[in-house]
Design a protein around this motif. Structure first.
Motif, PDB file in Angstrom:
ATOM      1  N   LEU A 288       0.864  -1.180   0.000  1.00 33.68           N
ATOM      2  CA  LEU A 288       0.000   0.000   0.000  1.00 33.68           C
ATOM      3  C   LEU A 288       0.904   1.235   0.000  1.00 33.68           C
ATOM      4  O   LEU A 288       1.430   1.645   1.047  1.00 33.68           O
ATOM      5  CB  LEU A 288      -0.940  -0.006   1.206  1.00 33.68           C
ATOM      6  N   ALA A 289       1.074   1.756  -1.192  1.00 31.59           N
ATOM      7  CA  ALA A 289       1.966   2.900  -1.364  1.00 31.59           C
ATOM      8  C   ALA A 289       1.503   4.067  -0.490  1.00 31.59           C
ATOM      9  O   ALA A 289       0.305   4.339  -0.382  1.00 31.59           O
ATOM     10  CB  ALA A 289       1.988   3.326  -2.827  1.00 31.59           C
ATOM     11  N   ASN A 290       2.435   4.709   0.162  1.00 30.03           N
ATOM     12  CA  ASN A 290       2.186   5.892   0.997  1.00 30.03           C
ATOM     13  C   ASN A 290       1.438   5.593   2.297  1.00 30.03           C
ATOM     14  O   ASN A 290       1.031   6.525   2.985  1.00 30.03           O
ATOM     15  CB  ASN A 290       1.431   6.984   0.218  1.00 30.03           C
ATOM     16  N   HIS A 291       1.246   4.322   2.610  1.00 30.01           N
ATOM     17  CA  HIS A 291       0.575   3.992   3.868  1.00 30.01           C
ATOM     18  C   HIS A 291       1.473   4.373   5.038  1.00 30.01           C
ATOM     19  O   HIS A 291       2.696   4.203   4.962  1.00 30.01           O
ATOM     20  CB  HIS A 291       0.245   2.492   3.908  1.00 30.01           C
ATOM     21  N   LYS A 292       0.853   4.869   6.108  1.00 26.92           N
ATOM     22  CA  LYS A 292       1.647   5.341   7.242  1.00 26.92           C
ATOM     23  C   LYS A 292       2.121   4.195   8.152  1.00 26.92           C
ATOM     24  O   LYS A 292       2.964   4.416   9.021  1.00 26.92           O
ATOM     25  CB  LYS A 292       0.850   6.358   8.053  1.00 26.92           C
ATOM     26  N   GLY A 293       1.583   3.003   7.961  1.00 30.60           N
ATOM     27  CA  GLY A 293       1.941   1.888   8.846  1.00 30.60           C
ATOM     28  C   GLY A 293       2.690   0.785   8.122  1.00 30.60           C
ATOM     29  O   GLY A 293       3.309   1.005   7.073  1.00 30.60           O
ATOM     30  N   TRP A 294       2.604  -0.412   8.680  1.00 32.59           N
ATOM     31  CA  TRP A 294       3.336  -1.554   8.160  1.00 32.59           C
ATOM     32  C   TRP A 294       2.923  -1.946   6.743  1.00 32.59           C
ATOM     33  O   TRP A 294       3.687  -2.608   6.046  1.00 32.59           O
ATOM     34  CB  TRP A 294       3.153  -2.754   9.089  1.00 32.59           C
ATOM     35  N   CYS A 295       1.748  -1.568   6.330  1.00 30.97           N
ATOM     36  CA  CYS A 295       1.244  -2.000   5.018  1.00 30.97           C
ATOM     37  C   CYS A 295       1.986  -1.341   3.855  1.00 30.97           C
ATOM     38  O   CYS A 295       1.741  -1.673   2.697  1.00 30.97           O
ATOM     39  CB  CYS A 295      -0.256  -1.737   4.907  1.00 30.97           C
TER      40      CYS A 295
ATOM     41  N   GLN B 111       1.551  -7.592 -10.648  1.00 32.96           N
ATOM     42  CA  GLN B 111       0.355  -6.978 -11.231  1.00 32.96           C
ATOM     43  C   GLN B 111       0.363  -5.504 -10.827  1.00 32.96           C
ATOM     44  O   GLN B 111       0.319  -5.183  -9.645  1.00 32.96           O
ATOM     45  CB  GLN B 111      -0.924  -7.640 -10.711  1.00 32.96           C
ATOM     46  N   LYS B 112       0.445  -4.649 -11.802  1.00 33.76           N
ATOM     47  CA  LYS B 112       0.448  -3.206 -11.525  1.00 33.76           C
ATOM     48  C   LYS B 112      -0.933  -2.654 -11.877  1.00 33.76           C
ATOM     49  O   LYS B 112      -1.355  -2.739 -13.039  1.00 33.76           O
ATOM     50  CB  LYS B 112       1.541  -2.532 -12.353  1.00 33.76           C
ATOM     51  N   LEU B 113      -1.611  -2.137 -10.890  1.00 35.85           N
ATOM     52  CA  LEU B 113      -2.972  -1.636 -11.075  1.00 35.85           C
ATOM     53  C   LEU B 113      -2.995  -0.116 -10.932  1.00 35.85           C
ATOM     54  O   LEU B 113      -2.107   0.470 -10.314  1.00 35.85           O
ATOM     55  CB  LEU B 113      -3.908  -2.275 -10.041  1.00 35.85           C
ATOM     56  N   ASN B 114      -4.033   0.500 -11.470  1.00 38.13           N
ATOM     57  CA  ASN B 114      -4.114   1.957 -11.395  1.00 38.13           C
ATOM     58  C   ASN B 114      -4.914   2.433 -10.182  1.00 38.13           C
ATOM     59  O   ASN B 114      -5.581   3.455 -10.218  1.00 38.13           O
ATOM     60  CB  ASN B 114      -4.675   2.547 -12.693  1.00 38.13           C
ATOM     61  N   PHE B 115      -4.846   1.630  -9.120  1.00 39.33           N
ATOM     62  CA  PHE B 115      -5.475   2.013  -7.854  1.00 39.33           C
ATOM     63  C   PHE B 115      -4.713   1.343  -6.721  1.00 39.33           C
ATOM     64  O   PHE B 115      -3.956   0.378  -6.946  1.00 39.33           O
ATOM     65  CB  PHE B 115      -6.959   1.625  -7.820  1.00 39.33           C
ATOM     66  N   GLN B 116      -4.917   1.853  -5.522  1.00 37.14           N
ATOM     67  CA  GLN B 116      -4.289   1.270  -4.333  1.00 37.14           C
ATOM     68  C   GLN B 116      -4.890  -0.125  -4.110  1.00 37.14           C
ATOM     69  O   GLN B 116      -6.124  -0.259  -4.027  1.00 37.14           O
ATOM     70  CB  GLN B 116      -4.581   2.183  -3.128  1.00 37.14           C
ATOM     71  N   PRO B 117      -4.062  -1.165  -4.021  1.00 39.59           N
ATOM     72  CA  PRO B 117      -4.607  -2.526  -3.918  1.00 39.59           C
ATOM     73  C   PRO B 117      -5.059  -2.916  -2.510  1.00 39.59           C
ATOM     74  O   PRO B 117      -4.602  -3.907  -1.931  1.00 39.59           O
ATOM     75  CB  PRO B 117      -3.449  -3.392  -4.410  1.00 39.59           C
ATOM     76  N   THR B 118      -5.967  -2.133  -1.975  1.00 42.78           N
ATOM     77  CA  THR B 118      -6.582  -2.488  -0.699  1.00 42.78           C
ATOM     78  C   THR B 118      -7.622  -3.564  -0.946  1.00 42.78           C
ATOM     79  O   THR B 118      -8.074  -3.775  -2.084  1.00 42.78           O
ATOM     80  CB  THR B 118      -7.294  -1.272  -0.071  1.00 42.78           C
ATOM     81  N   CYS B 119      -8.036  -4.205   0.114  1.00 42.18           N
ATOM     82  CA  CYS B 119      -9.079  -5.229   0.002  1.00 42.18           C
ATOM     83  C   CYS B 119     -10.357  -4.602  -0.583  1.00 42.18           C
ATOM     84  O   CYS B 119     -11.037  -5.212  -1.409  1.00 42.18           O
ATOM     85  CB  CYS B 119      -9.331  -5.819   1.390  1.00 42.18           C
ATOM     86  N   GLU B 120     -10.654  -3.373  -0.170  1.00 43.14           N
ATOM     87  CA  GLU B 120     -11.859  -2.686  -0.644  1.00 43.14           C
ATOM     88  C   GLU B 120     -11.804  -2.441  -2.155  1.00 43.14           C
ATOM     89  O   GLU B 120     -12.769  -2.703  -2.874  1.00 43.14           O
ATOM     90  CB  GLU B 120     -12.015  -1.330   0.070  1.00 43.14           C
ATOM     91  N   ASN B 121     -10.682  -1.917  -2.633  1.00 44.73           N
ATOM     92  CA  ASN B 121     -10.558  -1.649  -4.070  1.00 44.73           C
ATOM     93  C   ASN B 121     -10.489  -2.937  -4.882  1.00 44.73           C
ATOM     94  O   ASN B 121     -11.043  -3.010  -5.980  1.00 44.73           O
ATOM     95  CB  ASN B 121      -9.314  -0.802  -4.342  1.00 44.73           C
ATOM     96  N   LEU B 122      -9.807  -3.923  -4.351  1.00 36.85           N
ATOM     97  CA  LEU B 122      -9.682  -5.181  -5.085  1.00 36.85           C
ATOM     98  C   LEU B 122     -11.040  -5.857  -5.279  1.00 36.85           C
ATOM     99  O   LEU B 122     -11.325  -6.381  -6.351  1.00 36.85           O
ATOM    100  CB  LEU B 122      -8.725  -6.130  -4.359  1.00 36.85           C
ATOM    101  N   VAL B 123     -11.883  -5.841  -4.264  1.00 33.80           N
ATOM    102  CA  VAL B 123     -13.169  -6.533  -4.406  1.00 33.80           C
ATOM    103  C   VAL B 123     -14.044  -5.827  -5.444  1.00 33.80           C
ATOM    104  O   VAL B 123     -14.773  -6.468  -6.198  1.00 33.80           O
ATOM    105  CB  VAL B 123     -13.880  -6.698  -3.034  1.00 33.80           C
TER     106      VAL B 123
ATOM    107  N   SER C  81       0.344  -0.653  -6.916  1.00 35.01           N
ATOM    108  CA  SER C  81      -0.395   0.419  -7.574  1.00 35.01           C
ATOM    109  C   SER C  81       0.554   1.192  -8.475  1.00 35.01           C
ATOM    110  O   SER C  81       1.783   1.051  -8.393  1.00 35.01           O
ATOM    111  CB  SER C  81      -1.009   1.357  -6.536  1.00 35.01           C
ATOM    112  N   ASP C  82      -0.028   2.023  -9.318  1.00 30.31           N
ATOM    113  CA  ASP C  82       0.797   2.861 -10.190  1.00 30.31           C
ATOM    114  C   ASP C  82       1.513   3.961  -9.393  1.00 30.31           C
ATOM    115  O   ASP C  82       2.299   4.710  -9.952  1.00 30.31           O
ATOM    116  CB  ASP C  82      -0.046   3.456 -11.316  1.00 30.31           C
ATOM    117  N   LYS C  83       1.243   4.030  -8.098  1.00 30.17           N
ATOM    118  CA  LYS C  83       1.937   4.991  -7.231  1.00 30.17           C
ATOM    119  C   LYS C  83       3.171   4.378  -6.566  1.00 30.17           C
ATOM    120  O   LYS C  83       3.877   5.055  -5.827  1.00 30.17           O
ATOM    121  CB  LYS C  83       0.995   5.517  -6.134  1.00 30.17           C
ATOM    122  N   THR C  84       3.401   3.086  -6.834  1.00 28.15           N
ATOM    123  CA  THR C  84       4.598   2.435  -6.310  1.00 28.15           C
ATOM    124  C   THR C  84       5.811   2.968  -7.069  1.00 28.15           C
ATOM    125  O   THR C  84       5.742   3.178  -8.279  1.00 28.15           O
ATOM    126  CB  THR C  84       4.498   0.905  -6.499  1.00 28.15           C
ATOM    127  N   SER C  85       6.885   3.163  -6.347  1.00 29.46           N
ATOM    128  CA  SER C  85       8.066   3.746  -6.991  1.00 29.46           C
ATOM    129  C   SER C  85       8.571   2.854  -8.124  1.00 29.46           C
ATOM    130  O   SER C  85       8.579   1.627  -8.005  1.00 29.46           O
ATOM    131  CB  SER C  85       9.174   3.974  -5.965  1.00 29.46           C
TER     132      SER C  85
END
Ligand code: ZN
Length: 141
Positions: free
Chosen positions: A5-12, A86-98, A67-71
């Motif tokens: 999870l690009a730019n996530h403030k925690g371990w993710c 797999q490079k997606l054009n959104f943050q690959p959270t569980c919510e976005n993936l579903v 995501s496409d925001k990954t360096s």
């Protein structure tokens, strides 16, 4: 499947994986063709399993989803190892993936079957759920 999870403030923000579980619920009317192989079924489970494998599992199982925001430097450094990325054009959270997975299945769902619900478990007790009743199918995908 692993993700970042690009730019996530925690371990993710780190590369990490989950043993995702996907529950697929379809709706329709059982086939009335007496004597046919699929008599009394909405769809033969083997066909549904093939649809899910073709549209989702073959691509995402044991992959690293970014995501496409990954360096670019991270992606390029992993590419030399020939990882399944797999490079997606959104943050690959569980919510976005579903939501994304629902769109892919709906696009290939044989008429007149309908995708009713998709539930993607990231862990045994955390999941995201897409429900047909909550979504305008014609405008979302
Ligand atoms: Zn995660």
């Amino acid at each position: 499947m692993a993700h970042v999870l690009a730019n996530h403030k925690g371990w993710c923000k780190n590369i990490h994986g989950h043993s995702y579980v996907l529950h697929v619920t379809i709706g329709g009317t059982p086939m009335p063709d007496r004597g046919a192989s699929d008599d009394g079924m909405l769809i033969d489970f083997s066909e549904l399993k093939k649809l899910v494998c073709d549209q989702l599992l073959d691509q995402f199982d044991h992959s690293l989803v970014l995501s496409d925001k990954t360096s670019e430097s991270l992606i390029n450094s992993l590419a030399i190892y020939n990882f399944k990325i797999q490079k997606l054009n959104f943050q690959p959270t569980c919510e976005n993936l579903v939501i994304y997975f629902a769109g892919r299945l709906i696009a290939q769902m044989p008429e007149p079957l309908q995708l009713i619900k998709l539930k993607l478990f990231e862990t045994a007790d955390s999941y995201s759920e897409w429900r047909r009743e909550d979504n305008d199918i014609n405008s979302q995908f």
